[in-house]
Design a protein around this motif. Sequence first.
Motif, short mmCIF file in Angstrom:
data_model
loop_
_atom_site.label_atom_id
_atom_site.label_comp_id
_atom_site.label_asym_id
_atom_site.label_seq_id
_atom_site.Cartn_x
_atom_site.Cartn_y
_atom_site.Cartn_z
N SER A 1 13.12 9.15 -3.68
CA SER A 1 12.10 8.00 -3.67
C SER A 1 10.72 8.57 -4.07
CB SER A 1 11.71 7.70 -2.16
OG SER A 1 12.72 7.14 -1.50
N ALA A 2 10.01 7.67 -4.92
CA ALA A 2 8.71 7.86 -5.45
C ALA A 2 7.55 6.71 -4.95
CB ALA A 2 8.87 8.08 -7.00
N ASP A 3 6.27 7.41 -4.99
CA ASP A 3 5.30 6.24 -4.61
C ASP A 3 5.28 5.48 -5.91
OD1 ASP A 3 4.94 7.34 -2.32
OD2 ASP A 3 3.20 8.44 -2.88
N PHE A 4 5.25 3.96 -5.68
CA PHE A 4 4.97 3.01 -6.88
C PHE A 4 3.77 3.06 -7.06
CE2 PHE A 4 4.92 -1.24 -8.78
CZ PHE A 4 5.87 -1.03 -9.84
N GLU A 5 3.45 3.34 -8.48
CA GLU A 5 1.92 3.50 -8.96
C GLU A 5 1.41 1.97 -9.45
OE1 GLU A 5 2.02 6.50 -11.54
OE2 GLU A 5 2.39 7.99 -10.36
N ASP B 1 0.80 -1.36 0.09
CA ASP B 1 0.09 -0.10 -0.04
C ASP B 1 0.69 1.28 0.02
OD1 ASP B 1 -2.28 -1.32 -0.17
OD2 ASP B 1 -2.29 -1.49 1.99
N THR B 2 2.09 1.15 0.82
CA THR B 2 3.04 2.33 0.72
C THR B 2 4.14 2.10 -0.17
OG1 THR B 2 3.84 1.90 2.82
CG2 THR B 2 1.91 2.92 2.77
N ALA B 3 4.21 1.22 -0.94
CA ALA B 3 5.48 0.94 -1.66
C ALA B 3 6.04 2.07 -2.47
CB ALA B 3 5.27 -0.08 -2.63
N CYS B 4 7.48 2.15 -2.24
CA CYS B 4 7.99 3.16 -2.86
C CYS B 4 9.33 2.29 -3.75
CB CYS B 4 8.77 3.97 -1.68
SG CYS B 4 7.56 4.87 -0.85
N PHE B 5 9.75 3.35 -4.44
CA PHE B 5 11.04 2.88 -5.36
C PHE B 5 12.04 4.05 -5.57
CE2 PHE B 5 8.35 4.56 -8.61
CZ PHE B 5 9.18 4.68 -9.80
N ASP B 6 13.37 3.87 -6.05
CA ASP B 6 14.00 4.93 -6.29
C ASP B 6 13.93 5.44 -7.99
OD1 ASP B 6 15.14 4.46 -4.31
OD2 ASP B 6 17.08 4.09 -4.72
N LYS B 7 13.46 6.81 -8.06
CA LYS B 7 13.24 7.03 -9.62
C LYS B 7 14.44 7.53 -10.15
CE LYS B 7 12.03 11.85 -7.99
NZ LYS B 7 11.23 13.05 -7.80
N SER B 8 15.55 7.57 -9.53
CA SER B 8 16.98 7.76 -10.43
C SER B 8 17.84 7.14 -9.47
CB SER B 8 17.13 9.21 -10.39
OG SER B 8 17.29 9.95 -9.03
#
Length: 284
Positions: free
Chosen positions: A262-266, A148-155
């Motif tokens: 970090s960015a929210d994973f959609e 529900d709150t998964a994030c990932f590195d956008k760069s």
Amino acid sequence: MHFLDLSTLIAKAKQALTPGPVALVLVEDTVEVASTFAHLQSLGFAQVVAVGLPAMTEHAEAPHKLDYDVSADNAMPALANALIKALPGMWFYYCYNGEYLYYPFCETRNVREMLTFMQEERRKSVMSYVIDLYAKDLTAHPNGVDRDTACFDKSGYYALAQHDAAGETLERQLHVAGGLRWRFEDHIPKDRQRTDRVSFFQAQAGLEMLPDRSFNLAEYNTVSCPWHHNLTAAVASFRTAKALRRNPGSRDVINSFHWPQSADFEWSPQQLLDLGMMEPGQWF
């Protein structure tokens, strides 16, 4: 079907695993097992196999289960090579529990359509890039996992040319790194820091998966064919986050995976396409 060992699966492979493609899920623990299988089935895999010890695979909602020690040395290459010999021509995909496959347009096109296109491109493998997912709040989710709150590195990703033992550049082969394995490299063995993975491969006579998960036939390890770019895929994975939280040496010094990039994973292939983490090649 439930296979008690690899030899039983191989003996019954033609009956049980055709038609393909076949998804092999190495189940290492009980985290997000059901969601992994639901995701694969939504993509249209004809056959899905839960591979792991009985205590793990009993949590898997999969048509087939194989009792197998996925923690053993060379467990994946041994499994892959046995199936390659048993089912020449079959397409295989492999991943671990808590990993989610994305390819261009997967919200409207199933995996069989994607592999048909790759065959038309005269490709026998699909390169993918593992995108590390992690929970936003490690206090609330100490194992590093929360869909529900998964994030990932956008760069923060980079690619280097691959070289052979003599130092010669290997054509169209890349060493890709980034994500948690790059930011926390001090806690990750060097041979596990790469994020490129040949997730899809078509079995053929003479093909062999090597201990580092590459293949003995060089073309299988390439990003694209010589004449144009090919489709690539992404595997959104909680596996590194789990490992960093499970290991006492890293757990005691890492309070958060979140950082300015970090960015929210959609949970959308378009987000990964927009960020250049996979590409459609000539598939429109």
